[in-house]
Motif scaffolding. Structure first.
Motif, mmCIF file in Angstrom:
data_model
loop_
_atom_site.group_PDB
_atom_site.id
_atom_site.type_symbol
_atom_site.label_atom_id
_atom_site.label_comp_id
_atom_site.label_asym_id
_atom_site.label_seq_id
_atom_site.Cartn_x
_atom_site.Cartn_y
_atom_site.Cartn_z
ATOM 1 N N GLU A 49 0.864 -1.191 0.000
ATOM 2 C CA GLU A 49 0.000 0.000 0.000
ATOM 3 C C GLU A 49 0.895 1.234 0.000
ATOM 4 N N MET A 50 0.697 2.119 -0.970
ATOM 5 C CA MET A 50 1.430 3.372 -1.041
ATOM 6 C C MET A 50 0.551 4.462 -0.421
ATOM 7 N N TRP A 51 1.139 5.264 0.471
ATOM 8 C CA TRP A 51 0.332 6.188 1.247
ATOM 9 C C TRP A 51 1.135 7.413 1.663
ATOM 10 N N ALA A 52 0.427 8.401 2.220
ATOM 11 C CA ALA A 52 1.045 9.610 2.759
ATOM 12 C C ALA A 52 0.308 9.996 4.036
ATOM 13 N N THR A 53 0.998 10.641 4.957
ATOM 14 C CA THR A 53 0.372 10.999 6.230
ATOM 15 C C THR A 53 -0.698 12.064 6.055
ATOM 16 N N TRP A 54 -0.563 12.919 5.013
ATOM 17 C CA TRP A 54 -1.507 14.015 4.784
ATOM 18 C C TRP A 54 -2.681 13.594 3.900
ATOM 19 N N CYS A 55 -2.729 12.328 3.526
ATOM 20 C CA CYS A 55 -3.771 11.801 2.626
ATOM 21 C C CYS A 55 -4.958 11.312 3.451
ATOM 22 N N SER A 56 -6.080 12.024 3.369
ATOM 23 C CA SER A 56 -7.258 11.676 4.162
ATOM 24 C C SER A 56 -7.785 10.272 3.870
ATOM 25 N N PRO A 57 -7.942 9.862 2.586
ATOM 26 C CA PRO A 57 -8.391 8.487 2.320
ATOM 27 C C PRO A 57 -7.427 7.429 2.862
ATOM 28 N N CYS A 58 -6.128 7.756 2.861
ATOM 29 C CA CYS A 58 -5.148 6.819 3.422
ATOM 30 C C CYS A 58 -5.434 6.566 4.894
ATOM 31 N N ILE A 83 5.117 7.566 0.450
ATOM 32 C CA ILE A 83 5.613 8.054 -0.841
ATOM 33 C C ILE A 83 6.690 9.133 -0.700
ATOM 34 N N ASP A 84 6.988 9.570 0.520
ATOM 35 C CA ASP A 84 8.086 10.507 0.785
ATOM 36 C C ASP A 84 7.910 11.836 0.048
ATOM 37 N N LEU A 85 6.713 12.396 0.147
ATOM 38 C CA LEU A 85 6.464 13.747 -0.364
ATOM 39 C C LEU A 85 5.875 14.563 0.778
ATOM 40 N N ASN A 86 6.622 15.580 1.228
ATOM 41 C CA ASN A 86 6.210 16.405 2.365
ATOM 42 C C ASN A 86 5.858 15.541 3.578
ATOM 43 N N ASP A 87 6.706 14.582 3.867
ATOM 44 C CA ASP A 87 6.518 13.691 5.007
ATOM 45 C C ASP A 87 7.838 13.520 5.738
ATOM 46 N N ASP A 88 7.772 13.099 6.991
ATOM 47 C CA ASP A 88 8.986 12.821 7.747
ATOM 48 C C ASP A 88 8.709 11.704 8.754
ATOM 49 N N ALA A 182 1.791 21.460 -6.779
ATOM 50 C CA ALA A 182 0.634 20.598 -7.035
ATOM 51 C C ALA A 182 -0.593 21.491 -7.113
ATOM 52 N N ILE A 183 -1.553 21.100 -7.943
ATOM 53 C CA ILE A 183 -2.726 21.943 -8.140
ATOM 54 C C ILE A 183 -3.592 21.991 -6.885
ATOM 55 N N TRP A 184 -3.411 21.022 -5.980
ATOM 56 C CA TRP A 184 -4.238 20.917 -4.777
ATOM 57 C C TRP A 184 -3.520 21.363 -3.503
ATOM 58 N N CYS A 185 -2.286 21.850 -3.634
ATOM 59 C CA CYS A 185 -1.504 22.086 -2.418
ATOM 60 C C CYS A 185 -2.050 23.238 -1.583
ATOM 61 N N GLU A 186 -2.690 24.230 -2.207
ATOM 62 C CA GLU A 186 -3.240 25.346 -1.435
ATOM 63 C C GLU A 186 -4.643 25.047 -0.908
ATOM 64 N N THR A 187 -5.340 24.126 -1.542
ATOM 65 C CA THR A 187 -6.735 23.853 -1.185
ATOM 66 C C THR A 187 -6.852 22.615 -0.311
ATOM 67 N N TYR A 188 -6.473 21.458 -0.841
ATOM 68 C CA TYR A 188 -6.586 20.211 -0.079
ATOM 69 C C TYR A 188 -5.733 20.244 1.182
ATOM 70 N N ALA A 190 -4.980 22.795 2.910
ATOM 71 C CA ALA A 190 -5.361 23.861 3.836
ATOM 72 C C ALA A 190 -5.737 23.302 5.199
ATOM 73 N N THR A 191 -6.334 22.108 5.197
ATOM 74 C CA THR A 191 -6.681 21.441 6.462
ATOM 75 C C THR A 191 -5.759 20.266 6.769
ATOM 76 N N ARG A 192 -5.263 19.590 5.747
ATOM 77 C CA ARG A 192 -4.446 18.398 5.973
ATOM 78 C C ARG A 192 -2.994 18.731 6.280
ATOM 79 N N ASN A 193 -2.469 19.821 5.699
ATOM 80 C CA ASN A 193 -1.071 20.206 5.876
ATOM 81 C C ASN A 193 -0.969 21.728 5.754
ATOM 82 N N PRO A 194 -1.489 22.469 6.742
ATOM 83 C CA PRO A 194 -1.605 23.926 6.631
ATOM 84 C C PRO A 194 -0.291 24.652 6.350
ATOM 85 N N LYS A 195 0.791 24.197 6.954
ATOM 86 C CA LYS A 195 2.084 24.857 6.749
ATOM 87 C C LYS A 195 2.500 24.779 5.287
#
Length: 272
Positions: A49-58, A83-88, A182-188, A190-195
């Motif tokens: 399973e490929m996932w990210a901490t900021w991914c709500s469905p994940c 997936i190692d994108l904006n994650d630590d 990313a086209i969703w970085c300012e919108t999606y 906004a709540t999942r990864n505000p910084k």
């Protein structure tokens, strides 16, 4: 002006997909050691399973991941790959603790798995038979996924599925500035990864300032959950004409080591 020519073929011959994990390596989170995904299963079927901490469905699917690991983990090798994108490591550990995860964890630090398997959105579930052939691919944890896992546990030899076909791309960047975003970085986010969402907004405003100064700009957006229509709409957020490129298979992010967005690079100094 220096010119950057990037050419890659995204169409992969069918023969390559007989064993798609041949050269894929990820980093195990417990040991921080690089591991070969092809050899990881050691003769068992493999579920990734490929996932990210900021991914709500994940996050919604994490209980199902742990459930499947308890039910099938003795007969099927499991690997949850961030997936190692904006994650630590700290963010990942919080998810592990929150859901009580015991499934083995890894991180796709070189974008090797993402580019090979043509990641187009998270979560992505990949199931391989004992031969290493991809037999099932989905974004959902539904009855069909459980059926596939049950069949593999019972020793059913499932046939390989056809690879996703994409077209070839020839990118010739002839601009002063390249913005990775990313086209969703300012919108999606906004709540999942505000910084990160705020940083994306600031980067776009900075680029708009450069455009007003007469600079030329290429915007490379992540392909995750992004259509041509999405990219066209996002293009309208810029102060002047920009070249908009969807990174169809993550190749450009990988080539330039983009592990977090936004990222602004200059052609002369950083994209040689």
């Amino acid at each position: 002006m220096k010119r950057l020519l990037i050419f890659f073929m995204a169409v992969i011959p069918m023969l390559t997909f007989a064993h798609p994990l041949q050269d894929v390596r990820v980093v195990a989170l417990d040991s921080q050691q690089s591991i070969s995904v092809k050899n990881y299963a050691q003769g068992k079927p493999l579920y990734i399973e490929m996932w990210a901490t900021w991914c709500s469905p994940c996050m919604k699917q994490m209980p199902a991941l742990q459930k499947h690991y308890r039910e099938f983990g003795e007969d099927i090798a499991f690997l949850a790959v961030n997936i190692d994108l904006n994650d630590d490591a700290e963010a990942i550990q919080k998810v592990v603790d929150k859901f009580g995860l015991t499934v083995p964890m890894a991180q796709d630090t070189e974008n090797s798995l993402a580019t090979t398997m043509q990641l187009n959105g998270t979560p992505l579930h990949l199931v391989f038979n004992r031969k290493g052939d991809l037999v099932y691919r989905t974004h959902e944890t539904d009855e069909q996924l459980e059926t596939v896992l049950t069949q593999l546990k019972q020793g059913v030899e499932l046939a390989a599925i056809a690879p996703t076909q994409t077209k070839a791309y020839d990118y010739q960047f002839d601009t002063d500035i390249v913005l990775f975003s990313a086209i969703w970085c300012e919108t999606y986010w906004a709540t999942r990864n505000p910084k990160a969402a705020q940083e994306c907004q600031q980067a776009r405003m900075q680029v708009n300032g450069m455009l007003r100064q007469g600079k030329s700009v290429t915007v490379v957006v992540s392909n995750l959950w992004t259509s041509e229509q999405d990219a066209t709409a996002y293009k309208g957020e810029f102060a002047d004409e920009v070249t908009m490129v969807i990174d169809e298979n993550g190749k450009l992010f990988k080539r330039h080591g983009i592990k977090s967005i936004p990222r602004i690079l200059t052609l002369d100094s950083e994209l040689r």
